[in-house]
Design an enzyme around this catalytic site. Structure first.
Site, PDB file in Angstrom:
ATOM      1  N   LYS A  25       0.843  -1.201   0.000  1.00  9.86           N
ATOM      2  CA  LYS A  25       0.000   0.000   0.000  1.00  9.86           C
ATOM      3  C   LYS A  25       0.875   1.247   0.000  1.00  9.86           C
ATOM      4  CE  LYS A  25      -3.699  -0.457   2.588  1.00  9.86           C
ATOM      5  NZ  LYS A  25      -4.312  -0.606   3.934  1.00  9.86           N
ATOM      6  N   ARG A  95      -3.003   3.493   8.701  1.00 12.92           N
ATOM      7  CA  ARG A  95      -3.385   2.340   7.881  1.00 12.92           C
ATOM      8  C   ARG A  95      -2.322   1.253   7.881  1.00 12.92           C
ATOM      9  NH1 ARG A  95      -4.646   4.731   2.023  1.00 12.92           N
ATOM     10  NH2 ARG A  95      -5.932   2.844   1.936  1.00 12.92           N
ATOM     11  N   GLY A 104      -8.127  -7.116   4.483  1.00 12.95           N
ATOM     12  CA  GLY A 104      -9.006  -7.179   5.648  1.00 12.95           C
ATOM     13  C   GLY A 104      -8.420  -7.898   6.858  1.00 12.95           C
ATOM     14  N   MET A 106      -5.671  -7.060   8.656  1.00 12.43           N
ATOM     15  CA  MET A 106      -5.125  -6.177   9.696  1.00 12.43           C
ATOM     16  C   MET A 106      -6.012  -4.944   9.822  1.00 12.43           C
ATOM     17  SD  MET A 106      -1.093  -6.577   9.129  1.00 12.43           S
ATOM     18  CE  MET A 106      -1.241  -6.223   7.412  1.00 12.43           C
ATOM     19  N   ARG A 339      -3.878  -1.440  -6.414  1.00 12.91           N
ATOM     20  CA  ARG A 339      -3.121  -2.694  -6.418  1.00 12.91           C
ATOM     21  C   ARG A 339      -3.575  -3.506  -7.618  1.00 12.91           C
ATOM     22  NH1 ARG A 339      -6.089  -4.628  -1.011  1.00 12.91           N
ATOM     23  NH2 ARG A 339      -8.195  -4.604  -1.812  1.00 12.91           N
ATOM     24  N   HIS A 455      -7.836 -46.389  -7.524  1.00 13.85           N
ATOM     25  CA  HIS A 455      -8.260 -46.718  -8.875  1.00 13.85           C
ATOM     26  C   HIS A 455      -9.190 -45.653  -9.441  1.00 13.85           C
ATOM     27  CE1 HIS A 455      -9.100 -49.275 -12.207  1.00 13.85           C
ATOM     28  NE2 HIS A 455     -10.387 -49.032 -12.047  1.00 13.85           N
ATOM     29  N   SER A 778      12.099 -42.966 -19.791  1.00 17.79           N
ATOM     30  CA  SER A 778      10.909 -42.233 -19.384  1.00 17.79           C
ATOM     31  C   SER A 778      10.820 -42.363 -17.865  1.00 17.79           C
ATOM     32  CB  SER A 778       9.680 -42.841 -20.055  1.00 17.79           C
ATOM     33  OG  SER A 778       8.527 -42.228 -19.571  1.00 17.79           O
ATOM     34  N   CYS A 846       7.028 -38.999 -17.243  1.00 24.57           N
ATOM     35  CA  CYS A 846       5.647 -39.326 -17.585  1.00 24.57           C
ATOM     36  C   CYS A 846       4.779 -39.538 -16.350  1.00 24.57           C
ATOM     37  CB  CYS A 846       5.593 -40.564 -18.468  1.00 24.57           C
ATOM     38  SG  CYS A 846       6.100 -42.049 -17.596  1.00 24.57           S
ATOM     39  N   TYR A 866      11.258 -33.853 -22.739  1.00 19.50           N
ATOM     40  CA  TYR A 866       9.801 -33.709 -22.752  1.00 19.50           C
ATOM     41  C   TYR A 866       9.201 -33.994 -21.372  1.00 19.50           C
ATOM     42  CZ  TYR A 866       9.389 -38.799 -22.622  1.00 19.50           C
ATOM     43  OH  TYR A 866       9.463 -40.108 -22.238  1.00 19.50           O
TER      44      TYR A 866
HETATM   45  P1  ADP Z   1      -7.767  -2.103   4.056  1.00 25.07           P
HETATM   46  O1  ADP Z   1      -6.360  -2.535   3.842  1.00 25.07           O
HETATM   47  O2  ADP Z   1      -8.541  -2.967   4.984  1.00 25.07           O
HETATM   48  O3  ADP Z   1      -8.462  -1.800   2.765  1.00 25.07           O
HETATM   49  P2  ADP Z   1      -7.289   0.731   4.283  1.00 25.07           P
HETATM   50  O4  ADP Z   1      -6.090   1.208   5.006  1.00 25.07           O
HETATM   51  O5  ADP Z   1      -7.189   0.710   2.814  1.00 25.07           O
HETATM   52  O6  ADP Z   1      -7.668  -0.698   4.855  1.00 25.07           O
HETATM   53  O7  ADP Z   1      -8.478   1.663   4.750  1.00 25.07           O
HETATM   54  C1  ADP Z   1      -9.778   1.291   4.960  1.00 25.07           C
HETATM   55  C2  ADP Z   1     -10.729   2.257   4.281  1.00 25.07           C
HETATM   56  O8  ADP Z   1     -10.507   3.580   4.714  1.00 25.07           O
HETATM   57  C3  ADP Z   1     -10.561   2.262   2.778  1.00 25.07           C
HETATM   58  O9  ADP Z   1     -11.821   2.368   2.196  1.00 25.07           O
HETATM   59  C4  ADP Z   1      -9.771   3.509   2.541  1.00 25.07           C
HETATM   60  O10 ADP Z   1     -10.014   4.060   1.262  1.00 25.07           O
HETATM   61  C5  ADP Z   1     -10.261   4.428   3.627  1.00 25.07           C
HETATM   62  N1  ADP Z   1      -9.236   5.397   3.987  1.00 25.07           N
HETATM   63  C6  ADP Z   1      -7.996   5.120   4.436  1.00 25.07           C
HETATM   64  N2  ADP Z   1      -7.286   6.253   4.626  1.00 25.07           N
HETATM   65  C7  ADP Z   1      -8.096   7.273   4.306  1.00 25.07           C
HETATM   66  C8  ADP Z   1      -7.929   8.683   4.266  1.00 25.07           C
HETATM   67  N3  ADP Z   1      -6.771   9.257   4.611  1.00 25.07           N
HETATM   68  N4  ADP Z   1      -8.970   9.421   3.879  1.00 25.07           N
HETATM   69  C9  ADP Z   1     -10.142   8.839   3.526  1.00 25.07           C
HETATM   70  N5  ADP Z   1     -10.363   7.520   3.535  1.00 25.07           N
HETATM   71  C10 ADP Z   1      -9.349   6.732   3.901  1.00 25.07           C
HETATM   72 MG    MG Z   2      -7.772  -0.742   1.330  1.00 21.31          MG
END
Ligand code: ADP
Ligand code: MG
Ligand code: MG
Length: 908
Positions: A25, A95, A104, A106, A339, A455, A778, A846, A866
């Site tokens: 990220k 984040r 999702g 962490m 991503r 089998h 083979s 084979c 092969y």
């Molecule tokens: P995850 O890895 O679970 O997607 P994120 O770090 O991407 O967690 O954040 C969760 C949500 O919060 C995402 O929808 C992201 O776009 C939003 N978000 C994160 N940082 C900001 C920010 N600085 N301003 C507005 N929304 C944010």
């Molecule tokens: Mg995210």
């Protein structure tokens, strides 16, 4: 002012190549910032800091927070706001972001920097008190959950209660007074569970939030996810601190997620969802149903246009389909994450080829990116991904593809119902050779016993039929015609479905998606063929499979298992008569009946493979595999006795009894303590020469017939299970004699080869001698693995192997992924010694490994000519062989990593 930081890096200081340090990220936020995209500014705490945190028994690294606050000061001046200070408070998100995407798993906290004072300032500043308090309650909720570990449900319950009291349905209908009231209750909740107050000191908020994100690396769900995806625990997460933007300020605001292409079809359309007046994860949380992105075009045309342009730019920049998070604040678009997007098998192929068409990728890169697992999915029918499934149990995923049909419990019924046009699933405790016609007639096979080489599994895989086996949760009662599991009963005629790729057994019929060789897949394969040097052959035993293999691009048949030809209902009795014969004459008579049948088999194969090599292996399994098993015979015997056959000598029942007893004696005499190491393969051919002679004669008769019709035959005769050169020498003489005898003056026109399977360790060790008599090697890596490890596969897979893999005693199941360290040594040694005796000796694999991408790469690396695999895996093997070649030629060693990381990125 620009002091060198140890632990933090501003977005503008990093780039996409620093994934390991900044997390996926963070690296992408940095890269997007550099590319001039509208990313809210911020900075990243490196994964180094997280590793240090865990190394020091969970203590934040010395100097970390000082550096964080210094960077925050820079952020303040950039934004013209102050952290924790009215009238223009700076808010940030904290984040998580690991090296490999762990969606999702962490935690992230939004709106850090709000307290009782700054919330008022925010209300004042935006002239929107409802919005300010919405942000604040979100912060307190996330903070309580992530930092103090209070269950999210408790907060949700309060929110529900509040809405009920106020008579509103939606969060957006709650006003400022409502949020203030909720905040009181949240505070009480925190006081009760955390025994402290929500921190009003914003620096403390930030410090605790950073630490909580570090901690979330080690939460149970993240640990499980890492284990499943082989992500090292030592890697750690980065933390991104980013200036907040708000999608929840009103109706001209919103948040959403878009893919630059449709992730299920690959079509080039903006695909995704959004919500107006919403923040962060409201889109995925499911509390409100998000709207399709197309509607944004009508609602905010300018933003939609900008989003399209950004999607295009990001895709070109990253050279792959992107999954993008965005937020709109009062009409302005911000990008918060990008991503490489996850995609279906079909989409993956299409996207690769389409990106080549627009010049973003080279064909080499498109081939390198193709995921072999995706190909496997594409070439078998699958369960539609949106189908609702009533999963009864999960067994071994023995042969990929999905099938649906009426449950039947014996092969004859399967055959009868199939003949009347019904789709059936053959359900057996285990299958024996006598069930073969049932397998043939069924859509798929389900057994409660037996492993991946049982089998049922082997036969089903060979036929490309879905199979789930060893599903021990099922209680199968053949007499009653029922299958029961966990209190549920499926009766004969009820619909069941199986998914041979995952092992799922499903109640009822399910919608299937047919296998298809799409234009894109064809294109990728054409490219792959240009790049690869290793040939791909198929294992096929009948003309139909041979044709299929050819259609999928096989360059010949690498293994024809002749025993499969003996199992059809009209032949099995003759084979049994041959085995039961008391004299050589009796045996010869039965073999005489089999000869024209075998001749026709080979004839069909040669014609189907006109111009391509066909390797025919002489009979391999021990003879008792063609006879019924002892328990069955005993049961029959008991029945006959009960019917009084004994007392009435001369009655039909009595002569049946005598026959039965003869059969039982034979079965007993053929019984072996360890059949895998017993009288099979060439040992059989040496003790019963007339069997191999019949087969060789059938081969050369078929060659003669085909040649007369102008078919170009490239025959190879393969002797199984040789351990000593003398065995091969003896049998080679036999084959040559037979060829001479059958072909006579045509002999010189046929360039046939005689070779051997290398599947006994001694054969590998003495390959130099064996090559004196072998035109090709083979490698039968299934047996070679069994004998090198000393594992009997069925016992190993049924008992200890999965425990070994779980406990990481073995890196993988060696029957699926070739053990290059051990078994590989034998192969390399045999190739080297064999080629020393006979330069240019043709060598290939084979065993089932011939269809495994990792093993294929290895085979390419050690110079095999092969691999041979089941027809359905041929396309996969073509791609894998090309990938192996491309990875090797890019730049030795480092290139494998580069390609692997490329693939890894594509997979994320
Ligand atoms: P995850 O890895 O679970 O997607 P994120 O770090 O991407 O967690 O954040 C969760 C949500 O919060 C995402 O929808 C992201 O776009 C939003 N978000 C994160 N940082 C900001 C920010 N600085 N301003 C507005 N929304 C944010
Ligand atoms: Mg995210
Ligand atoms: Mg073998």
């Amino acid at each position: 002012m620009q002091r060198q930081s140890q632990w933090v890096k501003a977005f503008e200081e990093g780039h996409a190549g620093e994934r390991e340090l900044l997390g996926g990220k963070g690296a992408n936020l940095a890269e997007m910032t550099r590319a001039g995209l509208p990313v809210p500014p911020g900075f990243t705490i490196t994964t180094d800091a997280c590793r240090d945190y865990y190394r020091t028994d969970r203590k934040l690294p010395d100097g970390l927070m000082e550096e964080v606050f210094a960077k925050l000061t820079e952020l303040e001046s950039k934004q013209g706001k102050q952290f924790g200070v009215a009238p223009t408070p700076l808010l940030v998100s904290v984040r998580s972001g690991s090296v490999h995407s762990m969606p999702g798993m962490m935690d992230t906290i939004l709106n850090v920097g709000l307290n009782d004072r700054t919330v008022e300032a925010l209300a004042e500043l935006t002239q929107n008190e409802t919005f300010a308090y919405d942000c604040y309650r979100r912060l307190v909720q996330m903070f309580g959950n992530v930092v103090f570990g209070i269950e999210g449900m408790l907060f949700e319950r309060q929110l529900h209660e509040l809405k009920r009291e106020r008579g509103v349905e939606q969060d957006r209908d709650v006003d400022a007074a409502g949020w203030k009231q909720l905040l009181e209750r949240y505070s009480a909740l925190i006081r009760r569970h955390a025994r402290r107050e929500f921190p009003q000191d914003v620096r403390e908020q930030l410090t605790l939030a950073v630490e909580a994100v570090f901690r979330s690396w080690d939460n149970p769900r993240a640990r499980v996810y890492r284990k499943v995806h082989h992500i090292p625990d030592s890697q750690g997460t980065a933390v991104n601190i980013q200036s907040m933007v708000f999608g929840n300020r009103g109706e001209d605001c919103g948040t959403g997620v878009v893919f630059t292409r449709d992730p299920s079809t690959g079509e080039k359309v903006l695909f995704g969802e959004f919500l107006t007046n919403a923040q962060g994860e409201d889109v995925v949380a499911g509390s409100r149903t998000p709207r399709p992105i197309a509607e944004l075009a009508a609602e905010m045309p300018a933003v939609h246009g900008q989003l399209l342009a950004t999607a295009e730019k990001l895709e070109r920049h990253y050279r792959d389909m992107q999954d993008i998070e965005f937020t709109v604040e009062t009409g302005t678009l911000y990008i918060l994450q990008t991503r490489n997007g996850k995609r279906s098998a079909q989409a993956s192929m299409k996207i690769g080829v389409d990106l080549v068409a627009v010049g973003v990728l080279t064909p080499e890169e498109a081939v390198l990116r193709a995921e072999p697992g995706h190909l496997d999915q594409l070439l078998h029918p699958t369960i539609a991904s949106d189908a609702e499934l009533d999963v009864l149990a999960v067994g071994l995923p023995a042969s990929p593809g999905a099938a649906t049909g009426q449950a039947v419990f014996d092969a004859d019924t399967a055959e009868r119902l199939a003949a009347s046009g019904k789709r059936v699933i053959l359900v057996r405790a285990e299958t024996t050779p006598e069930d073969i016609h049932g397998v043939l007639a069924a859509q798929g096979v389900l057994t409660s016993r037996g492993g991946m080489t049982s089998h049922a599994a082997v036969v089903a895989r060979g036929m490309g039929k879905p199979c789930v086996c060893g599903c021990e949760a099922l209680a199968i009662d053949v007499e009653a015609g029922t299958l029961s599991v966990g209190g549920q009963v499926v009766r004969e005629g009820d619909f069941v479905s199986i998914d041979g790729a995952t092992g799922r057994v499903i109640r009822g019929s399910v919608q299937l998606k047919a296998a298809e060789m799409t234009a894109e897949l064809q294109q990728l394969l054409v490219w792959a063929d240009e790049f690869r040097t290793m040939k791909v052959m198929a294992n096929a035993d009948n003309p139909e499979d041979a044709r299929k293999a050819r259609e999928f691009g096989a360059q010949g048949i690498g293994l024809c298992r002749t025993e499969h030809m003996f199992l059809s209902p009209e032949r099995l009795p003759i084979v049994q008569a041959m085995i039961l014969a008391e004299s050589k004459e009796g045996r010869m008579e039965a073999l005489g009946q089999l000869l024209p049948m075998q001749r026709a088999d080979f004839d069909g194969l040669f014609r189907a493979m006109d111009g391509l090599p066909v390797a025919i292996r002489l009979l391999d399994p021990p003879l008792h595999e063609f006879l019924p098993n002892m328990e069955e015979l005993r049961a029959k015997w008991d029945d006959l006795q009960a019917a009084g056959a004994i007392d009435t000598a001369g009655s039909p029942a009595s002569s049946e009894l005598q026959q039965l007893e003869r059969l039982m004696r034979k079965v007993k005499s053929l019984h072996e303590v360890n059949p895998m190491l017993g009288q099979r393969g060439c040992r059989l051919g040496i003790l019963y020469p007339e069997i191999y002679e019949m087969q060789a004669e059938a081969v050369f008769l078929a060659i003669r017939d085909c040649m007369r019709d102008g078919v170009q035959v490239v025959p190879e005769v393969m002797i199984p299970l040789v351990g000593h050169v003398n065995e091969l020498s003896l049998l080679r003489d036999m084959v040559e004699r037979t060829a001479h005898h059958v072909l006579q003056e045509d002999l010189h026109r046929v360039a046939y080869k005689v070779g051997t399977m290398i599947e006994v360790p001694r054969a590998a060790l003495t390959a130099g001698r064996i090559a004196e008599c072998a035109d090709f090697f083979s490698f039968g890596t299934n047996d070679l693995t069994q004998m090198t490890y000393g594992y009997s596969r069925d016992d190993a897979e049924g008992k200890f192997l999965s425990a070994y893999v779980d406990r990481e005693l073995l890196p993988a199941n060696p029957f699926q992924v070739l053990d290059t360290e051990g078994v590989g040594q034998l192969i390399e040694l045999a190739v080297e010694r064999g080629r020393r005796t006979r330069p240019g000796l043709k060598a290939g694999v084979c065993g089932e490994h011939g269809g495994d991408p990792q093993s294929i790469a290895y085979c390419h690396g050690i110079g095999l000519d092969y691999v041979s695999c089941s027809p359905f895996r041929v396309p996969l093997a073509r791609i894998a062989a090309a990938q192996a070649r491309l990875q090797q030629s890019a730049a030795p060693k480092a290139s494998t990593e580069a390609a692997a990381s490329l693939q890894m990125q594509a997979a994320q």
